[in-house]
Design an enzyme around this catalytic site. Structure first.
Site, PDB file in Angstrom:
ATOM      1  N   ARG A  56       0.873  -1.176   0.000  1.00  0.00           N
ATOM      2  CA  ARG A  56       0.000   0.000   0.000  1.00  0.00           C
ATOM      3  C   ARG A  56       0.908   1.223   0.000  1.00  0.00           C
ATOM      4  O   ARG A  56       2.123   1.106   0.066  1.00  0.00           O
ATOM      5  CB  ARG A  56      -1.026   0.001   1.146  1.00  0.00           C
ATOM      6  CG  ARG A  56      -0.737  -0.765   2.356  1.00  0.00           C
ATOM      7  CD  ARG A  56       0.414  -0.225   3.153  1.00  0.00           C
ATOM      8  NE  ARG A  56       0.245   1.200   3.403  1.00  0.00           N
ATOM      9  CZ  ARG A  56       1.191   2.055   3.658  1.00  0.00           C
ATOM     10  NH1 ARG A  56       2.451   1.680   3.688  1.00  0.00           N
ATOM     11  NH2 ARG A  56       0.949   3.320   3.886  1.00  0.00           N
ATOM     12  N   GLY A  57       0.288   2.408  -0.084  1.00  0.00           N
ATOM     13  CA  GLY A  57       1.093   3.618  -0.249  1.00  0.00           C
ATOM     14  C   GLY A  57       1.191   3.902  -1.742  1.00  0.00           C
ATOM     15  O   GLY A  57       1.504   3.000  -2.540  1.00  0.00           O
ATOM     16  N   LYS A 110      -4.488  10.218   3.157  1.00  0.00           N
ATOM     17  CA  LYS A 110      -5.235   9.369   4.090  1.00  0.00           C
ATOM     18  C   LYS A 110      -6.228  10.170   4.926  1.00  0.00           C
ATOM     19  O   LYS A 110      -5.916  11.267   5.393  1.00  0.00           O
ATOM     20  CB  LYS A 110      -4.224   8.648   4.996  1.00  0.00           C
ATOM     21  CG  LYS A 110      -4.791   7.707   6.024  1.00  0.00           C
ATOM     22  CD  LYS A 110      -5.746   6.680   5.462  1.00  0.00           C
ATOM     23  CE  LYS A 110      -5.111   5.817   4.390  1.00  0.00           C
ATOM     24  NZ  LYS A 110      -6.113   5.018   3.646  1.00  0.00           N
ATOM     25  N   ASP A 162      -1.627  11.042  -1.944  1.00  0.00           N
ATOM     26  CA  ASP A 162      -2.038   9.999  -2.881  1.00  0.00           C
ATOM     27  C   ASP A 162      -2.367  10.574  -4.250  1.00  0.00           C
ATOM     28  O   ASP A 162      -2.326   9.882  -5.263  1.00  0.00           O
ATOM     29  CB  ASP A 162      -3.247   9.232  -2.344  1.00  0.00           C
ATOM     30  CG  ASP A 162      -2.794   8.267  -1.267  1.00  0.00           C
ATOM     31  OD1 ASP A 162      -2.728   8.679  -0.098  1.00  0.00           O
ATOM     32  OD2 ASP A 162      -2.448   7.129  -1.611  1.00  0.00           O
ATOM     33  N   ARG A 182      -7.282  -0.024  -6.417  1.00  0.00           N
ATOM     34  CA  ARG A 182      -7.246   1.095  -5.459  1.00  0.00           C
ATOM     35  C   ARG A 182      -7.479   2.366  -6.290  1.00  0.00           C
ATOM     36  O   ARG A 182      -6.581   2.845  -6.983  1.00  0.00           O
ATOM     37  CB  ARG A 182      -5.875   1.202  -4.755  1.00  0.00           C
ATOM     38  CG  ARG A 182      -5.407   0.059  -3.907  1.00  0.00           C
ATOM     39  CD  ARG A 182      -6.048  -0.102  -2.550  1.00  0.00           C
ATOM     40  NE  ARG A 182      -6.244   1.015  -1.669  1.00  0.00           N
ATOM     41  CZ  ARG A 182      -5.410   1.423  -0.709  1.00  0.00           C
ATOM     42  NH1 ARG A 182      -4.253   0.827  -0.539  1.00  0.00           N
ATOM     43  NH2 ARG A 182      -5.723   2.418   0.095  1.00  0.00           N
TER      44      ARG A 182
HETATM   45  O1  MRU Z   1      -4.375   3.329   2.291  1.00  0.00           O
HETATM   46  P1  MRU Z   1      -2.899   3.477   2.169  1.00  0.00           P
HETATM   47  O2  MRU Z   1      -2.149   2.833   3.300  1.00  0.00           O
HETATM   48  O3  MRU Z   1      -2.404   3.036   0.821  1.00  0.00           O
HETATM   49  O4  MRU Z   1      -2.670   5.034   2.286  1.00  0.00           O
HETATM   50  C1  MRU Z   1      -1.355   5.550   2.224  1.00  0.00           C
HETATM   51  C2  MRU Z   1      -1.331   7.028   2.359  1.00  0.00           C
HETATM   52  O5  MRU Z   1      -2.335   7.683   2.488  1.00  0.00           O
HETATM   53  C3  MRU Z   1      -0.004   7.696   2.233  1.00  0.00           C
HETATM   54  O6  MRU Z   1       0.058   8.833   3.032  1.00  0.00           O
HETATM   55  C4  MRU Z   1       0.177   8.106   0.759  1.00  0.00           C
HETATM   56  O7  MRU Z   1       0.059   6.994  -0.066  1.00  0.00           O
HETATM   57  C5  MRU Z   1       1.443   8.774   0.518  1.00  0.00           C
HETATM   58  S1  MRU Z   1       2.713   7.569   0.559  1.00  0.00           S
HETATM   59  C6  MRU Z   1       4.141   7.889   0.207  1.00  0.00           C
END
Ligand code: MRU
Length: 356
Positions: free
Chosen positions: A52-53, A250, A239, A89
């Protein structure tokens, strides 16, 4: 970054089409590496959040397209695989960015050559992500150093925007790693980040494993700490960033930005260029926000007394819930964007100037 003194990355490809990831759903209790060996493996890894990320989702999706084409290079299968990966996603734009670039790249190329080209593209993306995050770290370090006066500097972060969310270094955490590696006294306030607790499960773990001081707080504590002078700056990831500097990250990021604004605390967003969405002139109400399972709210995941990973229900079945995964912080609440190309204002003009 380091795990118990050993350098690790969140995804690693090797010759013979080997792709290895960390199953992040098991962290911080177990560190397990697994191989992705097919298109379906990659879709599952993204959808079930083994990875994820935003940047890591993008790299994994690229390898997913490679496996799809290797398994069946027909145009129909490429279209099907593109759409299936895109739906895994929907909010993080890196995924779309990687897939669209692959489609453009393989246009007019023979079926035989397609898979090789996409493999090389994916491996380059993996390497480029590390370079970009390292640059974000260098630029962010300049900001931290400019505020440092030989006392502990307290930085608040939300979710996990560290190396686990990218390939290495991270986005929001890259400047922190660089500052720590240079000997600055940094301490990180880690937002728990309910419902999936990426802060508690991932950020606190990865910072601690590297030796960086951090303290876990519940999501509701940030405003209180800011009012009491215990936060010098906030750094978060993104994101998807609209061309005017509105930042989708997030869920809960927006509330932290409001608190920072009210308390005159700088609020920085760190992002690689793959997170910029130039098709959007602004972000509020314009970005598809992933709606996640209500189980994430109505239960909590952790290790039970017998040492087994399990979910514990915290509400009776009749309780309804709503679980948007992301929110949008308007550009007016963002102090600066820290990118791989430099630091800029969260404005259309400033972003355009940096990314011509
Ligand atoms: O739902 P996730 O864990 O994929 O969300 C991740 C985030 O919101 C991070 O802050 C975002 O992807 C930036 S990561 C470098």
């Amino acid at each position: 970054m380091l795990i118990d003194g050993i350098l690790r990355k969140s995804i690693e490809s090797h010759c013979n089409y080997e792709v290895k990831i960390i199953n992040q759903t098991l962290l911080p209790h177990r560190l397990e590496f697994i191989s992705l060996e097919s298109f379906n493996d990659c879709c599952k890894a993204i959808k079930d959040m083994w990875v994820r990320g935003a940047p890591l989702i993008g790299v994994t999706a690229a390898f997913g397209m490679f496996f799809a084409i290797k398994e069946n290079p027909s145009d129909d299968n490429i279209e099907y695989s593109f759409n299936k990966l895109l739906a895994t996603r929907p909010t993080a734009v890196d995924l779309k960015w990687a897939l669209e670039n692959i489609i453009i790249m393989i246009e007019g190329v023979t079926k035989k050559e397609k898979a090789d080209l996409v493999w090389q593209f994916s491996r380059n993306l993996e390497i480029d992500s590390i370079k970009q995050c390292s640059k974000i770290g260098d630029y962010g370090l300049e900001i931290i150093e400019s505020k440092y006066n030989n006392k502990t500097i307290n930085i608040l972060t939300h979710c996990n925007a560290g190396w686990l969310a990218c390939v290495d270094w991270g986005t929001a955490l890259a400047p922190i790693y660089k500052a720590y590696n240079k000997g600055l006294d940094v301490h990180v306030w880690v937002d728990e980040t309910r419902p999936r607790s990426q802060g508690a499960a991932l950020t606190a773990w990865e910072l601690s494993k590297h030796g960086i001081k951090n303290t876990l707080i519940v999501d509701n504590a940030g405003g209180h700490l800011m009012q009491n002078g215990e936060v010098d700056m906030c750094i978060v990831g993104s994101d998807r960033t609209a061309s005017n500097g509105d930042v989708c990250n997030k869920i809960g990021t927006y509330m932290k930005a409001l608190c920072a604004f009210d308390n005159n605390i700088p609020f920085y967003v760190a992002l690689p260029e793959s997170t910029l969405d130039f098709s959007l002139d602004s972000g509020v109400n314009k970005i598809e926000i992933e709606e996640r399972s209500s189980d994430e709210i109505t239960s909590i995941r952790g290790i039970d007394q017998s040492g087994k990973l399990s979910n514990v229900k915290i509400t009776p079945d009749f309780v309804k819930s709503h679980n948007p995964g992301f929110d949008v912080t308007p550009a007016r609440l963002v102090t600066k964007l820290i990118t791989n190309k430099g630091i800029c204002n969260p404005s259309t003009k400033s972003i355009r100037k940096l990314f011509k």
